[in-house]
Design an enzyme around this catalytic site. Structure first.
Site, mmCIF file in Angstrom:
data_model
loop_
_atom_site.group_PDB
_atom_site.id
_atom_site.type_symbol
_atom_site.label_atom_id
_atom_site.label_comp_id
_atom_site.label_asym_id
_atom_site.label_seq_id
_atom_site.Cartn_x
_atom_site.Cartn_y
_atom_site.Cartn_z
ATOM 1 N N LYS A 12 0.853 -1.185 0.000
ATOM 2 C CA LYS A 12 0.000 0.000 0.000
ATOM 3 C C LYS A 12 0.889 1.235 0.000
ATOM 4 O O LYS A 12 1.599 1.499 0.973
ATOM 5 C CB LYS A 12 -0.921 0.005 1.218
ATOM 6 C CG LYS A 12 -1.868 1.204 1.273
ATOM 7 C CD LYS A 12 -2.784 1.110 2.477
ATOM 8 C CE LYS A 12 -3.730 2.301 2.557
ATOM 9 N NZ LYS A 12 -4.622 2.214 3.733
ATOM 10 N N LYS A 21 -2.111 -1.672 -3.803
ATOM 11 C CA LYS A 21 -2.961 -0.477 -3.782
ATOM 12 C C LYS A 21 -2.070 0.750 -3.878
ATOM 13 O O LYS A 21 -1.105 0.851 -3.109
ATOM 14 C CB LYS A 21 -3.766 -0.452 -2.482
ATOM 15 C CG LYS A 21 -4.643 0.778 -2.301
ATOM 16 C CD LYS A 21 -5.339 0.761 -0.951
ATOM 17 C CE LYS A 21 -6.203 1.999 -0.777
ATOM 18 N NZ LYS A 21 -6.823 2.057 0.563
#
Length: 345
Positions: free
Chosen positions: A216, A269
């Site tokens: 992330k 992500k």
């Protein structure tokens, strides 16, 4: 100018390398469909939902056109529509009033909070027809909007990694006890996957899986989400715990650590600016890979379509195919329901 009517030109033979003609496989729509390498199905998607308190609420989110915050009763109606489209997987985020928040995010473990309540009601209404994933993070539950517990240090206020883990585990347990299939820690604290795995197992939730936000990045593309979830940090940023956008090898390390700690699925992500990371990670793991087509990516396409710059249907299809082609098994996308309902994919 070449005279195509000239007999000498017409008599020219094709060069030898044109014995191989890739265009043969593109002749018709039916043929292109039969040899396509990448396909999108409704079951490839996780549909994100923002769950809030109250009743009969469907609050539009200005920065995410077409997306709403739902009270639990209205959320159940949306799940019915999703099932009709063939969607089976749901990812739930809680949105809380400020009065529920404190510096430690204690409301995250409230069994009567919006997400545990939504899980129980969805499970009663739809049984095993839905797969329920829940976001596990403290940012929407803390007064400061950071993803962990704070501490004072000689270098200023910082996130206390290890003190955050019990709070995250308590949140995951509340979701598991309500009936979640997967908890998805998005906080990026070190060691949280192993900590959650042990906490779940010790509480008897050995069948509850962990979808780790393994990779992330500290991205600019999260802005609309923070508006939707009311979770923007009140000071500073999240660069001390989310990944540096310049690093790729680090992503492979993060994913390997989470897999070793017991993650059942791994996430990258955002998706679009990190397709290279997806492609590099794919051969490094046998676990399912999930890509999050995040709020800023959705908002960009919406804005371009509304401005008449892009054909939204084609742009959305191309985007989602690219994510799948890069290596994602599952895609979290705010476009999922609309794309399926409109026949874009």
């Amino acid at each position: 100018m070449l005279d195509l009517d000239n007999p000498e030109v017409q008599s020219l033979e094709a060069p030898p390398d044109l014995v191989r003609r890739p265009r043969r496989l593109r002749t018709s729509a039916a043929l292109r469909e039969s040899v396509a390498e990448t396909h999108l199905r409704p079951t490839d998607f996780l549909a994100p939902f923002f769950i809030t308190t109250g009743r009969d609420l469907a609050e539009p989110i200005a920065t995410l056109p077409g997306i709403h915050r739902y009270s639990v009763d209205r959320f159940l109606l949306e799940v019915e529509r999703a099932l009709e489209l063939g969607l089976r997987s749901l990812l739930l985020f809680g949105v809380l009033p400020d009065t529920w928040k404190d510096p430690f995010g204690q409301s995250a473990a409230d069994p009567n909070g919006p997400v545990p309540t939504a899980i129980r009601e969805a499970r009663k209404a739809f049984g095993e027809d839905v797969v329920i994933y829940t976001d596990v993070c403290l940012c929407a539950h803390t007064t400061h909007g950071h993803c962990g517990v704070l501490k004072e240090t000689p270098r200023g206020v910082q996130i206390d990694n290890d003190r955050s883990l019990p709070q995250l585990a308590a949140m995951a347990l509340a979701h598991a006890e309500a009936g979640a299939d997967f908890v998805a820690p998005s906080d990026m604290m070190d060691g949280r996957v192993g900590y959650l795995r042990r906490a779940l197992d010790q509480a008897g939730h050995t069948g509850v899986g962990i979808l780790s936000y393994a990779v992330k990045y500290a991205s600019a593309f999260y802005g609309p989400f923070r508006d939707a979830a009311k979770s923007a940090p009140s000071f500073g940023d999240r660069a001390s715990y989310q990944m540096d956008i310049r690093n790729a090898r680090e992503a492979l390390r993060e994913a390997a650590l989470d897999e070793a700690e017991g993650a059942d699925m791994l996430m990258v992500k955002p998706a679009l600016a990190y397709l290279d990371i997806l492609a590099r990670l794919r051969p490094q793991t046998q676990l399912p890979l999930v890509a999050y087509n995040v709020s800023g990516e959705y908002a960009m396409l919406k804005a371009a379509a509304q401005a008449g710059v892009l054909d939204e249907a084609r742009a959305v299809r191309e985007t989602l195919v690219a994510i799948k082609r890069a290596g994602a098994d599952l895609i979290i996308s705010y476009h999922a329901q609309e794309a399926l309902a409109q026949g874009w994919i």
